[in-house]
Every structure is written in structure tokens, then in C-alpha cells.
Scaffold this active site. Structure first.
Site, mmCIF file in Angstrom:
data_model
loop_
_atom_site.group_PDB
_atom_site.id
_atom_site.type_symbol
_atom_site.label_atom_id
_atom_site.label_comp_id
_atom_site.label_asym_id
_atom_site.label_seq_id
_atom_site.Cartn_x
_atom_site.Cartn_y
_atom_site.Cartn_z
ATOM 1 N N SER A 275 0.826 -1.215 0.000
ATOM 2 C CA SER A 275 0.000 0.000 0.000
ATOM 3 C C SER A 275 0.856 1.259 0.000
ATOM 4 O O SER A 275 0.541 2.242 -0.688
ATOM 5 C CB SER A 275 -0.959 0.001 1.196
ATOM 6 O OG SER A 275 -0.256 -0.131 2.418
ATOM 7 N N HIS A 305 -2.116 -8.688 1.960
ATOM 8 C CA HIS A 305 -1.743 -7.444 2.644
ATOM 9 C C HIS A 305 -2.773 -7.125 3.727
ATOM 10 O O HIS A 305 -2.740 -7.703 4.810
ATOM 11 C CB HIS A 305 -1.627 -6.312 1.608
ATOM 12 C CG HIS A 305 -0.962 -5.076 2.121
ATOM 13 N ND1 HIS A 305 -0.324 -4.984 3.326
ATOM 14 C CD2 HIS A 305 -0.841 -3.829 1.561
ATOM 15 C CE1 HIS A 305 0.174 -3.769 3.500
ATOM 16 N NE2 HIS A 305 -0.135 -3.045 2.439
ATOM 17 N N HIS A 354 6.574 -12.561 8.872
ATOM 18 C CA HIS A 354 6.607 -11.229 8.254
ATOM 19 C C HIS A 354 7.733 -11.198 7.244
ATOM 20 O O HIS A 354 8.766 -11.858 7.418
ATOM 21 C CB HIS A 354 6.819 -10.146 9.329
ATOM 22 C CG HIS A 354 6.601 -8.758 8.824
ATOM 23 N ND1 HIS A 354 7.599 -8.024 8.217
ATOM 24 C CD2 HIS A 354 5.494 -7.966 8.809
ATOM 25 C CE1 HIS A 354 7.116 -6.838 7.874
ATOM 26 N NE2 HIS A 354 5.853 -6.778 8.211
ATOM 27 N N ARG A 363 4.123 -4.115 17.178
ATOM 28 C CA ARG A 363 2.716 -3.723 17.101
ATOM 29 C C ARG A 363 1.831 -4.793 17.740
ATOM 30 O O ARG A 363 0.803 -4.480 18.343
ATOM 31 C CB ARG A 363 2.323 -3.486 15.642
ATOM 32 C CG ARG A 363 3.120 -2.372 14.961
ATOM 33 C CD ARG A 363 2.832 -2.308 13.464
ATOM 34 N NE ARG A 363 3.222 -3.555 12.805
ATOM 35 C CZ ARG A 363 2.954 -3.829 11.530
ATOM 36 N NH1 ARG A 363 2.296 -2.955 10.792
ATOM 37 N NH2 ARG A 363 3.344 -4.969 10.992
ATOM 38 N N ASP A 409 -1.319 -8.452 12.627
ATOM 39 C CA ASP A 409 -2.649 -8.952 12.285
ATOM 40 C C ASP A 409 -3.143 -10.039 13.228
ATOM 41 O O ASP A 409 -4.335 -10.325 13.271
ATOM 42 C CB ASP A 409 -2.650 -9.495 10.854
ATOM 43 C CG ASP A 409 -2.335 -8.423 9.827
ATOM 44 O OD1 ASP A 409 -2.975 -7.356 9.891
ATOM 45 O OD2 ASP A 409 -1.459 -8.642 8.987
#
Length: 470
Positions: A275, A305, A354, A363, A409
Site C-alpha cells: 500500500s 496485505h 513477516h 505492534r 494482524d
């Protein structure tokens, strides 16, 4: 007065309005502190001079070779972009303008004007744009500034309400952003012949306008697709995240803090992700912020994504349903067995691994700490915690994953679910609202630094064979 009677083009009129707005905002301040526009106007000459010197001193130096594997494999690890707003280290994780996530939680103002709570989105936006930690007064200024820009053009809401309900929310989001493009001040300025040294002014206007308006676009999508179509009026007394929640239909300190954290940690993840890179690539053609961001959001909508968070939650819910049906308890042994069954069936365990990171995503850690503070007894959180305890070891033994640790995620869906935000298909829109902060901050600097059109060299299989099979 019509443009026909004055002989002035609509583009020229819009450009003069933009310049007038910029002038007024540079003069307006809640205190003696410099406004965002004033700080950026001062920073641009310094940064242009710095990059001129970098190019002069280091322009001919190599950043490393590129292998055939990298060319075939998605350009993994190829250093070929400038991205000032964040940097990702394989072992440390993300830094936003040099700050780790714990740093941000310790220095950016929260909803009470201190630093005990989650950082306000307005604070991270100031940091991404300027590289400087804002004062509470500057955050208040930016909050009011964004509210002043938030009204949608009259044609946007009817368009969004007309979209079919079975359309994916990310398609709706891209459509909404494109519909906003009629208001682009950069497009108007470019058509009127603005000099390239001044591209940054109208680009900044566009970036702030898009960021200010995207919450209502996103709220309209959510309320029309999943609920009664009623969207609460904007509340200018609230910060960006809390106001967004009210338009979505959510109330409460817990979900307000969650939305602040969610936006903050999803804003940016350096420039190579799909993105971010797409926004930069489209922007390098001198497409305006609306067109550039819409391109980035279309990339975010891909299953590899931005759709990953809903896939993680679906996997966890399926796990729970299977255990409930079989009368199994959630513990290390049963989840280990479920994880191996997933891998042996040829599937992946979503939320783990990742492309760059080789440790637990910070995160993820931020979200875990939020859950431990606000919802330690949540049933799905307990499952996520147990998965965290056993899955890295399973993946390590499986031997096909370079990074067996959880990414961002693997946790976000469970947090949203806890507060009643159960529409999994919509989660990527929240990601998109957040990601706009980072990619548009960098787009501003692309224009301010006069970065050129991106145009890498491609090769063919024949070229590779000719080079290396002689």
C-alpha cells in the site's frame, strides 16, 4: 460570480482559494507556537539542502547488489526507495521518525493532555509530517484544523449510499476517495501552472483534506453496509479517533483508547509494503493525493496485505468452534495439535511471520499489553495468548518459516471483537484510515523534495540466461 463573466478558470479560482487558506492558517495559532504549515515551510529548505548534500557526497555509492532471486521474489530486501516517515528493522521492529512504539506512548500527548494513555492520532500525524514531537497545544491546533476540513463535498454521500450492499467495504472506500478527488487543490494548481518548488503547498492541503474527510467516508460505508445508514454528526470537541468512533456508532473510553492505539500503530510501516509503495508510485506521476491514496487502498485490499487480520480472527473463531463441538479445552496441547493439523493440510497459520521482521512484531506487543490492561479475561484473548505460547515453537519445528513470531494482524481482530466491532469484512477499512496518515505524510515529502517519477528497470528470462549462461 460565474467564471464565464470574469474569464477566470475554475482551476485558477480553486488555486487562489487554496493559497488564501494556506495564508490564513499560517497566521492562525492557538499560542505563540508555530503551526504545522509554519514548521513545514521552515523544514523544507533544510531538508532540500540535506538531500542535495547526500546526493553530492554519496550519490555514486552502492546500496548493495540485486540477485536474480530478489528480482523473481518480489524485490525482497532491495534498497531502492526513500521513505522518511518510518524505518523497519528486522530485529527491532518499526520506528516512526526514529521513535519506537513505546517511545510514542511515552512522549505523544494523550486525550487528557498527558502521556499516560494512548497517543492521539493528531500527534502521530504531526510527528510523521515534521519529524518532531508536538506539544499538547500543537496537537489541539491540528485537531481543530482537521475538523475545519472534514465536511464532505455534496456528491460523495449520495454516491456511497447508492453502492450495492454486497460490494466489499474496501471497494467502497476506494470509490469514496476517488469521489473526493473533485476537490483536489494540487490538481487545480498544476493545471494553472504552479511552479514545482511550490508543489508542496497544495499537496499539503490535499493530504490534510483527505485525512480529515476519510473518517466520514469510512463511517458511511460501515453504517450503510452493516446497519441502518444513520451516521452521527461530527463532534468537534473530540479527537480524531473518538469522533470516528461516534460516527461509526461506538461509545466508551475503552474503544476510544483502542482506536487511538490502532490508528497509531497502523499508520506506517516503511515504504516497501504494497500500500505504501503503490501510493508512492502513483504519486510519483504527479497524481494528486486522492488518486495516489486510492491506488494504495486497492493494494491494501489484497489478501496478502490488509485482509490478513480478518483471516486471523476467522481462524481463531473456527478453532474455538471446533474445540467447543468436540468438548476440548483451550490449552497448549490442544492448540499445538490444531496448529499441526492446519500446517499438514497445506494451509498457513495466519498472523505469524513477516517479510522483514525476525522477532515478535512490536505492534503485536502493544496490542497484547492493551488487552492485558483492558480485557485480561476475554475468552478470545486467552486463546490468542495460548497461541502465542505454542505456535512459534510449532513453526520452528515445521522448518518452513523464517520468522515464526506473531505480526500485527494476529491480535487486532480480537480487540475489535471484544468491543462489539464484529464485522470482520470491514476491518481492512480501519487499516486504510490509519495507513493514510503515513503514506500521505511521505507523499507530501515526495513533492517537497521534488522526487522524480519512479521507473525501475525490468528484465526478461532471456536476458537472465544471456547474462549468466555464456
Amino acid at each position: 460570480v460565474s467564471t464565464q463573466s470574469t474569464g477566470v478558470s475554475p482551476q485558477a479560482t480553486m488555486m487562489r482559494q487554496a493559497v488564501s487558506i494556506l495564508s490564513r492558517r499560517c497566521q492562525r495559532s492557538f499560542s505563540a507556537e508555530p503551526t504545522l504549515h509554519e514548521r513545514l515551510a521552515a523544514l523544507i529548505p533544510e531538508n532540500r539542502a540535506m538531500w542535495t548534500d547526500i546526493k553530492k557526497q554519496h550519490g555514486s555509492k552502492s546500496l548493495g547488489e540485486v540477485t536474480v532471486d530478489q528480482a523473481i521474489g518480489g524485490a525482497r530486501g532491495v534498497k531502492c526507495m526513500i521513505w522518511e516517515t518510518s524505518l523497519l528493522d528486522a530485529q527491532e521492529g518499526i520506528r516512526f521518525r526514529g521513535h519506537t512504539i513505546p517511545d510514542l506512548q511515552n512522549v505523544l500527548p494523550d486525550a487528557e493532555g498527558g502521556v499516560a494513555g494512548e497517543p492521539l492520532p493528531e500527534g502521530i500525524l504531526w510527528l510523521l509530517l515534521t519529524g518532531e514531537v508536538p506539544t499538547p497545544g500543537q496537537v489541539d491546533w491540528l485537531k481543530a484544523e482537521l475538523h475545519s476540513r472534514a465536511a464532505l463535498p455534496s456528491h460523495v454521500e449520495p454516491l456511497l449510499r447508492s453502492l450495492p450492499k454486497d460490494m466489499h467495504p474496501m471497494t467502497m472506500l476506494s470509490t469514496g476517495i476517488m469521489a473526493l478527488q473533485t476537490e483536489s487543490k494540487f490538481a487545480a494548481a498544476y493545471q494553472s501552472g504552479v511552479g514545482k518548488m511550490d508543489y508542496w503547498e497544495s499537496t499539503l492541503e490535499d493530504c490534510l483534506d483527505v485525512i480529515a474527510r476519510i473518517p466520514e467516508v469510512a463511517a458511511l460505508i460501515y453504517r450503510c453496509k452493516f446497519h441502518d445508514g444513520q451516521v452521527a454528526d461530527r463532534d468537534t470537541s473530540l479527537d480524531y479517533a473518538a469522533n470516528f468512533n461516534r460516527m461509526l456508532g461506538f461509545h466508551g473510553d475503552g474503544i476510544d483508547e483502542l482506536m487511538r492505539m490502532y490508528i497509531c500503530i497502523h499508520t506506517d510501516h516503511e515504504g516497501g509494503n504494497a500500500s505504501a509503495h503503490t501510493t508512492h508510485l502513483v504519486g510519483s506521476t504527479l497524481a494528486d493525493a486522492y488518486l495516489s491514496l486510492a491506488g494504495g487502498m486497492n493494494a491494501l485490499a489484497g489478501p496478502l496485505h490488509g485482509l490478513a487480520n480478518q483471516e486471523v480472527l476467522r481462524w481463531i473463531i473456527d478453532l474455538k468452534a471446533k474445540f467447543d463441538a468436540e468438548g476440548k479445552q483451550v490449552n497448549a496441547d490442544t492448540i499445538t495439535e490444531f496448529a499441526w493439523d492446519t500446517l499438514r493440510s497445506g494451509k498457513v497459520i495466519p498472523g505469524y511471520g513477516h517479510a522483514v521482521l525476525r522477532k515478535t512484531d512490536p505492534r503485536y506487543t502493544a496490542q497484547r499489553e492493551f488487552a492485558l490492561k483492558h480485557m485480561p479475561e476475554d475468552e478470545l484473548f486467552k486463546i490468542v495468548s495460548t497461541i502465542y505460547e505454542v505456535v512459534p515453537d510449532v513453526l520452528t519445528k515445521h522448518g518452513k518459516t523464517k520468522n515464526p513470531w506473531p505480526n500485527v494482524d494476529s491480535h487486532s481482530g480480537v480487540l475489535l471483537q471484544h468491543y462489539g466491532f464484529t464485522e470482520h469484512e470491514y476491518y481492512t477499512v480501519l487499516f486504510g484510515v490509519s495507513r493514510a496518515f503515513g503514506v500521505l505524510s511521505q507523499l507530501f515529502w515526495d513533492r517537497a523534495l521534488l522526487l522524480p517519477l519512479e521507473r525501475p528497470k525490468s528484465i526478461t528470462s532471456g536476458w537472465i540466461k544471456e547474462q549468466f549462461e555464456k
